[in-house]
Design a protein around this motif. Structure first.
Motif, PDB file in Angstrom:
ATOM      1  N   GLU A 173      -7.142   5.483  -3.287  1.00 33.53           N
ATOM      2  CA  GLU A 173      -6.087   6.488  -3.809  1.00 33.53           C
ATOM      3  C   GLU A 173      -5.132   6.168  -5.092  1.00 33.53           C
ATOM      4  OE1 GLU A 173      -3.246   8.366  -1.393  1.00 33.53           O
ATOM      5  OE2 GLU A 173      -4.392   8.154   0.716  1.00 33.53           O
ATOM      6  N   LEU A 174      -4.940   7.179  -5.761  1.00 35.52           N
ATOM      7  CA  LEU A 174      -4.576   6.885  -7.201  1.00 35.52           C
ATOM      8  C   LEU A 174      -3.216   7.816  -7.534  1.00 35.52           C
ATOM      9  CD1 LEU A 174      -4.908   5.788 -10.025  1.00 35.52           C
ATOM     10  CD2 LEU A 174      -6.402   7.676 -10.295  1.00 35.52           C
ATOM     11  N   CYS A 175      -2.235   7.109  -7.895  1.00 35.05           N
ATOM     12  CA  CYS A 175      -1.024   7.770  -8.583  1.00 35.05           C
ATOM     13  C   CYS A 175      -1.217   7.282  -9.977  1.00 35.05           C
ATOM     14  CB  CYS A 175       0.113   7.256  -7.649  1.00 35.05           C
ATOM     15  SG  CYS A 175       0.581   8.016  -6.199  1.00 35.05           S
ATOM     16  N   THR A 233       0.861  -1.445  -0.007  1.00 38.11           N
ATOM     17  CA  THR A 233      -0.086  -0.022  -0.087  1.00 38.11           C
ATOM     18  C   THR A 233       0.862   1.296   0.049  1.00 38.11           C
ATOM     19  OG1 THR A 233      -0.301  -0.242   2.508  1.00 38.11           O
ATOM     20  CG2 THR A 233      -2.126  -0.775   0.945  1.00 38.11           C
ATOM     21  N   THR A 234       2.139   1.147  -0.242  1.00 37.28           N
ATOM     22  CA  THR A 234       3.026   2.241  -0.588  1.00 37.28           C
ATOM     23  C   THR A 234       2.630   2.585  -1.960  1.00 37.28           C
ATOM     24  OG1 THR A 234       4.695   1.703   1.044  1.00 37.28           O
ATOM     25  CG2 THR A 234       5.390   3.081  -0.719  1.00 37.28           C
ATOM     26  N   ARG A 235       2.427   4.188  -2.261  1.00 34.71           N
ATOM     27  CA  ARG A 235       2.088   4.428  -3.336  1.00 34.71           C
ATOM     28  C   ARG A 235       3.412   4.522  -4.391  1.00 34.71           C
ATOM     29  NH1 ARG A 235      -0.749  10.122  -1.342  1.00 34.71           N
ATOM     30  NH2 ARG A 235       1.151  10.728  -1.852  1.00 34.71           N
ATOM     31  N   ALA A 236       2.953   4.976  -5.569  1.00 33.59           N
ATOM     32  CA  ALA A 236       4.310   4.719  -6.670  1.00 33.59           C
ATOM     33  C   ALA A 236       5.224   5.899  -6.569  1.00 33.59           C
ATOM     34  CB  ALA A 236       3.839   5.125  -7.912  1.00 33.59           C
ATOM     35  N   ASP A 237       4.744   7.016  -5.492  1.00 32.73           N
ATOM     36  CA  ASP A 237       5.757   8.268  -5.258  1.00 32.73           C
ATOM     37  C   ASP A 237       6.375   7.792  -3.941  1.00 32.73           C
ATOM     38  OD1 ASP A 237       3.660   8.430  -3.424  1.00 32.73           O
ATOM     39  OD2 ASP A 237       3.400  10.591  -3.441  1.00 32.73           O
ATOM     40  N   ARG A 273       2.927  10.218  -9.928  1.00 33.85           N
ATOM     41  CA  ARG A 273       2.480  11.468  -9.257  1.00 33.85           C
ATOM     42  C   ARG A 273       1.048  11.294  -8.353  1.00 33.85           C
ATOM     43  NH1 ARG A 273       4.738  16.056 -11.115  1.00 33.85           N
ATOM     44  NH2 ARG A 273       6.942  15.335 -12.285  1.00 33.85           N
ATOM     45  N   PRO A 274       0.914  11.664  -7.268  1.00 33.39           N
ATOM     46  CA  PRO A 274      -0.572  11.350  -6.495  1.00 33.39           C
ATOM     47  C   PRO A 274      -1.601  12.168  -7.250  1.00 33.39           C
ATOM     48  CG  PRO A 274       0.983  12.876  -5.240  1.00 33.39           C
ATOM     49  CD  PRO A 274       1.816  12.296  -6.464  1.00 33.39           C
TER      50      PRO A 274
END
Length: 681
Positions: free
Chosen positions: A485-487, A360-364, A491-492
């Protein structure tokens, strides 16, 4: 008694104190009631006979200079590696960590030029150990059982800000600087702050002796003690002060643990702190054996109860998940060094919890922000923000030999290795380096925890597809069912607003918990599930038909929920999230009676603070200054934008745009929108 007077209130009789304590335990099951009743009797006796003061004197007398020297010269115990300081020095020597960065952090702490909960500390004057410096409110000196954190107030002061300061995590960078500058003032500065806290907080008689805070501070003291012991030049006065404080804190906690019917992160922190303190002081302070045994036994029971089989924490908050998993990791390390390891079952559950944080760590590189976020953490060695979980994930990757977790912890070229160096030493760093390369791609459904995590290239999505948390009671979960949540392109774009307050403003807390403050779908302005009290949400919104399919070009998550079936005209909501390499399509299917009137449907989208919005026909143009995306929705809907706020962590609120896509439906409907990079004309 005036605020901040510092005077002790008059004592209470044993009987009145006991009766007040017993009123707190009614309604529990018989086993819990018996344990709590005995505890309240002991606390009442200690209070009425000045027992807390006697405890402080006896623990202080124990640590004679000879016993302190024996501890220093004895075998290394506790959560910090014996060669932790030299491992950090090696990272600096190799250029992995800039020395000036470590010194700058330490200098700013020494000069009180740093922030807690998003607000700078007062640069001068007494340390605000019992004052919310943001609003100038000081808590008077009372017995720890007498405080009420939920009463009405004119200013939104909040004890949570004070508690984050008094957990003492901010001292870790001072001793970290001492690892590479043994002649510097860092250990002396640490000792001065600790002694100031100690003199300002007599045991059991300030706002800071809530058992949860004692547990978190105990862990902090154990970390500082291990760091001080591993330094090339050991300061005996500093180690003596840490031994005295850790012993008193653990002795207090052992008598006040927060044992109840549903044991959540508070009791987990209690058990982990006692295990860590017991492992650290075993062989040096006789009662430490009981602390170790109590902590280890309850961790064995609580880890499987509080961490679901797929690794998701049952409170449904990614921030609390981080804090709890860090506590569990620390306990695993300390107990293994003490020769009392947890079972493979408990260890594996913590491994899965770390994998969930990674996924669940975002792409950023930042964690998603589901549920309450009080800014809590255990490890403050790295200078990264609280929602960057990669420092603890790097340590977990080394501890569990997990190349997949390493791939995410080292994403975007990161090398967050200070936590690994302190906890696992040179050997842990070598294990990290030896882990093979692995893919950071993710397509994971967490069926028990009710979460979906997807990552394709520089696109990532995490969505809540489960109940509200804490076994349906709400806890630190929000009304965020089918929110996400979306990246895109790293970018978030779409973010969860989080939660900036706790007890300071209950109405604002409820606002951030609400359906409208998430990226889901709202029918007729109703909540997905009604609020039933502080940190409580009715267990009426249950997920159905949850599935995940993954293909080369698209991941598809699908789920329905029962939250709106309670309406006079029941509505069943199903959502599909279709994540491509650079795009997301959201399809919402609404099933209701064609002949029972209409419904106002609103789909809320909370945008990252850096995103600017321009409304266009049937959608919006989104830009962050460098990249442009288009959002196109179905033709029957209208789109509007207004300014809202997002809270990256406790105490922080940042203006951000909110898109609302509104539709009036009669009977069933199939609605959709798509977000993708804007095509060049």
């Amino acid at each position: 008694m005036s605020e901040g007077s510092g005077r002790r209130p008059s004592g209470r009789s044993y009987t009145s104190t006991l009766l007040a304590g017993l009123r707190r335990v009614t309604g529990s099951d018989l086993g819990v009631t018996w344990v709590r009743a005995l505890q309240e009797a002991r606390i009442a006796w200690l209070r009425s006979t000045n027992g807390w003061e006697r405890l402080a004197r006896s623990t202080a007398r124990w640590w004679t200079p000879s016993r302190v020297s024996e501890f220093i010269d004895g075998p290394a115990r506790g959560p910090v590696a014996a060669d932790g300081a030299s491992a950090v020095a090696a990272l600096v020597a190799r250029g992995n960590i800039p020395a000036e960065e470590l010194f700058d952090r330490a200098r700013r702490i020494r000069e009180r030029d740093f922030s807690v909960s998003g607000h700078p500390l007062p640069p001068a004057g007494p340390w605000p150990w019992s004052t919310d410096w943001r609003h100038g409110h000081t808590w008077e000196r009372l017995h720890f059982r007498e405080y009420d954190h939920y009463g009405p107030r004119e200013e939104p002061y909040d004890v949570r800000a004070v508690w984050e300061l008094t957990r003492l995590w901010f001292l870790q960078p001072l001793l970290q600087a001492a690892a590479i500058d043994s002649a510097g003032p860092w250990d002396r500065a640490t000792l001065e702050i600790l002694e100031d806290f100690e003199s300002s907080n007599p045991v059991g008689h300030t706002i800071n002796w809530h058992p949860m805070e004692v547990a978190m501070r105990s862990v902090s003291l154990a970390l500082l003690l291990g760091m001080a012991r591993s330094l090339p030049q050991r300061s005996e006065p500093l180690i003596a002060a840490l031994l005295r404080m850790l012993t008193l804190h653990a002795a207090f906690l052992y008598r006040t643990v927060e044992y109840g019917n549903i044991r959540h992160n508070h009791f987990m922190a209690n058990a982990a702190a006692l295990a860590v303190a017991g492992a650290t002081l075993q062989g040096s302070y006789p009662p430490a054996r009981r602390w170790l045994a109590y902590g280890a036994a309850h961790l064995e029971r609580e880890i499987p109860a509080q961490v679901l089989p797929d690794g998701v924490g049952f409170e449904k908050s990614t921030s609390y998940h981080r804090m709890v998993t860090e506590l569990q990791l620390l306990a695993i390390i300390a107990l293994e060094r003490a020769g009392a390891p947890l079972t493979a079952t408990a260890r594996e559950r913590v491994h899965r919890a770390a994998r969930f944080s990674a996924h669940t760590t975002r792409a950023d590189g930042i964690s998603v922000n589901f549920g309450d976020n009080d800014g809590a953490r255990v490890f403050a060695f790295d200078s990264l923000e609280q929602r960057d979980h990669r420092p603890y994930l790097a340590a977990a990757a080394s501890l569990f030999a997990d190349a997949g977790v390493k791939a995410i912890a080292s994403g975007n070229g990161a090398r967050p290795l200070l936590t690994t160096a302190w906890l696992l030493g040179t050997e842990g760093l070598a294990k990290w380096e030896a882990l093979p390369g692995a893919s950071a791609e993710v397509s994971e459904l967490y069926p028990e925890g009710g979460m979906v995590a997807l990552r394709q290239g520089s696109a990532s999505l995490a969505a809540d597809v489960g109940e509200v948390g804490l076994r349906g009671r709400g806890g630190h979960g929000h009304n965020d069912l089918l929110s996400y949540e979306l990246c895109l392109e790293g970018r978030p774009l779409i973010v969860d607003p989080g939660s900036p307050v706790y007890t300071g403003d209950i109405a604002r807390l409820d606002l951030y918990r609400s359906t409208a403050y998430h990226n889901g779908l709202q029918v007729d302005g109703e909540e997905i599930a009604p609020f039933t009290g502080l940190w409580r949400i009715a267990d009426t919104a249950r997920p159905e038909g949850v599935s995940l399919t993954a293909e080369a070009s698209e991941h598809v998550a699908r789920a329905a929920h029962t939250g709106y079936l309670r309406l006079a005209d029941p509505v069943l909501h199903t959502r599909e999230l279709r994540l491509g390499v650079g795009s997301l399509q959201v399809v919402d299917i609404l099933e209701c009676d064609d002949e029972r009137g209409s419904h106002r449907v609103e789909r809320h989208l909370h945008l990252a603070p850096e995103i600017e919005v321009e409304i266009i026909p049937h959608g919006a143009r989104l830009t962050d200054g460098e990249r442009v995306w288009s959002l196109r929705h179905d033709e029957r809907s209208d789109c509007a934008v207004h300014m809202g706020t997002v809270s990256p962590s406790f105490g922080e609120e940042i203006p951000a745009a909110v898109l609302t896509i509104s539709t009036l439906i009669s009977g069933g409907a199939r609605l959709h929108y798509r977000i993708e990079p804007e095509r060049e004309s």
